[in-house]
Design a protein around this motif. Structure first.
Motif, short mmCIF file in Angstrom:
data_model
loop_
_atom_site.label_atom_id
_atom_site.label_comp_id
_atom_site.label_asym_id
_atom_site.label_seq_id
_atom_site.Cartn_x
_atom_site.Cartn_y
_atom_site.Cartn_z
N SER A 18 -17.68 51.46 22.66
CA SER A 18 -18.78 51.97 23.48
C SER A 18 -18.27 53.05 24.44
O SER A 18 -18.97 54.04 24.70
N ARG A 31 -23.50 50.66 26.62
CA ARG A 31 -23.05 49.70 27.62
C ARG A 31 -21.60 49.34 27.37
O ARG A 31 -21.22 48.98 26.26
N THR A 40 -20.77 44.16 23.46
CA THR A 40 -21.69 44.49 22.39
C THR A 40 -21.63 43.34 21.38
O THR A 40 -20.80 43.33 20.49
N ASP A 65 -23.80 51.17 17.29
CA ASP A 65 -22.60 50.65 17.95
C ASP A 65 -22.51 49.19 17.51
O ASP A 65 -23.32 48.36 17.92
MG LIG Z 1 -19.29 47.87 22.94
#
Ligand SMILES: [Mg+2]
Ligand SMILES: Nc1nc2c(ncn2[C@@H]2O[C@H](COP(=O)(O)OP(=O)(O)OP(=O)(O)O)[C@@H](O)[C@H]2O)c(=O)[nH]1
Length: 267
Positions: A18, A31, A40, A65
């Motif tokens: 990320s 995030r 994530t 992602d």
């Molecule tokens: Mg991540």
């Protein structure tokens, strides 16, 4: 008319996927977390919408992602990609491995197999490059190199990026400032602009245009790499200099349309 593209970011948990997405886009779209727990934990989708006024084309770019791929099997990889490909064809798969993390090469090979057989460009990135010793980083890079060499011989090694024809590249990056107060080590962001440029010159036509729009807000990239961009796309320097003198920081707005014209000229 609207065109849809996607970019898939893969890799183990907490390797800096990320953080890399944010560094590439030049703004915090994804995030990230400093906590020990995986941030994530399911697939995240970030959407970038851009209008190309000259051609009246609306570009929609989705960045996937993905959660850590520790437990993925070959079947997972295939079904995961076919799901994404049903929605839109990825222009690039970015695989992240940090020096401290254990890269699972068989999983990576399925990923690369799947992508290359579907004509999806692969960028293998050693993320958070200073988080562990040099030898671990070199090991990750060697693993990337030996894997990619099975698909295509290395064609160039430029700006610390190794290119394998127009099917793949590998490199290492530091996406945000790295600081180790105890050891008095401080490392600036490194390798991001070169990575963006490397991907851009490996993609063709509309995919290259979509990549330009993905990184449109990354001021640092457009300013730092403008000479290389002009050289590669054979854009007359006085034209850009004139824009630069006139628009200053608005260079991106002027440069991107010129590059898009140059991409189309290269067809
Ligand atoms: Mg991540
Ligand atoms: N200094 C430095 N820190 C990084 C870098 N990449 C990641 N980090 C840090 O590593 C931690 C994890 O980064 P994330 O980007 O959240 O990693 P991730 O792979 O998305 O993690 P999950 O989504 O949980 O799988 C964060 O604290 C980041 O700030 C880097 O290149 N340099």
């Amino acid at each position: 008319m609207s065109r849809e593209f996607s970019i898939v970011v893969c890799g183990s948990a907490r390797v800096g996927k990320s953080t890399l997405v944010n560094a590439i886009c030049g703004r915090p779209v994804a995030r990230t977390s400093g906590s020990l727990y995986s941030q994530t934990d399911r697939m995240e989708k970030y959407t970038i919408n851009r209008d190309d006024e000259a051609s009246a084309i609306q570009y929609k770019i989705i960045i996937y992602d993905t959660p850590g791929i520790e437990s993925w099997t070959e079947q997972h990889v295939r079904s995961y990609f076919s799901k994404i490909m049903n929605e839109s064809k990825p222009l690039c798969m970015i695989y992240c491995a940090s020096p401290g993390s254990f890269a699972k090469l068989d999983q990576l090979q399925w990923l690369v197999d799947t992508c290359i057989s579907s004509n999806i460009f692969c960028a293998l990135v050693c993320t958070n490059k200073y988080s562990s010793g040099t030898s671990r980083r070199q090991q990750v890079m060697e693993d990337f190199h030996s894997l990619l060499s099975r698909y295509h011989h290395m064609t160039r090694d430029e700006n610390r990026i190794r290119f394998y024809g127009d099917v793949a590249l590998c490199t290492s990056v530091n996406s945000i400032l790295y600081e180790d107060v105890d050891l008095d080590i401080r490392k600036d962001v490194e390798g991001i602009n070169e990575l963006i440029f490397g991907i851009l010159i490996s993609l063709k036509n509309d995919q290259a245009a979509a990549w330009c729009y993905t990184v449109a807000e990354n001021q640092s990239f457009w300013v730092a790499m403008r000479e290389q961009l002009m050289d590669f796309f054979e854009i007359a320097k006085p034209v850009v200099k004139e824009f630069y003198d006139e628009h200053g920081k608005e260079i991106i707005k002027s440069l991107i349309p010129i590059i898009l014209i140059a991409i189309k000229r290269k067809l």
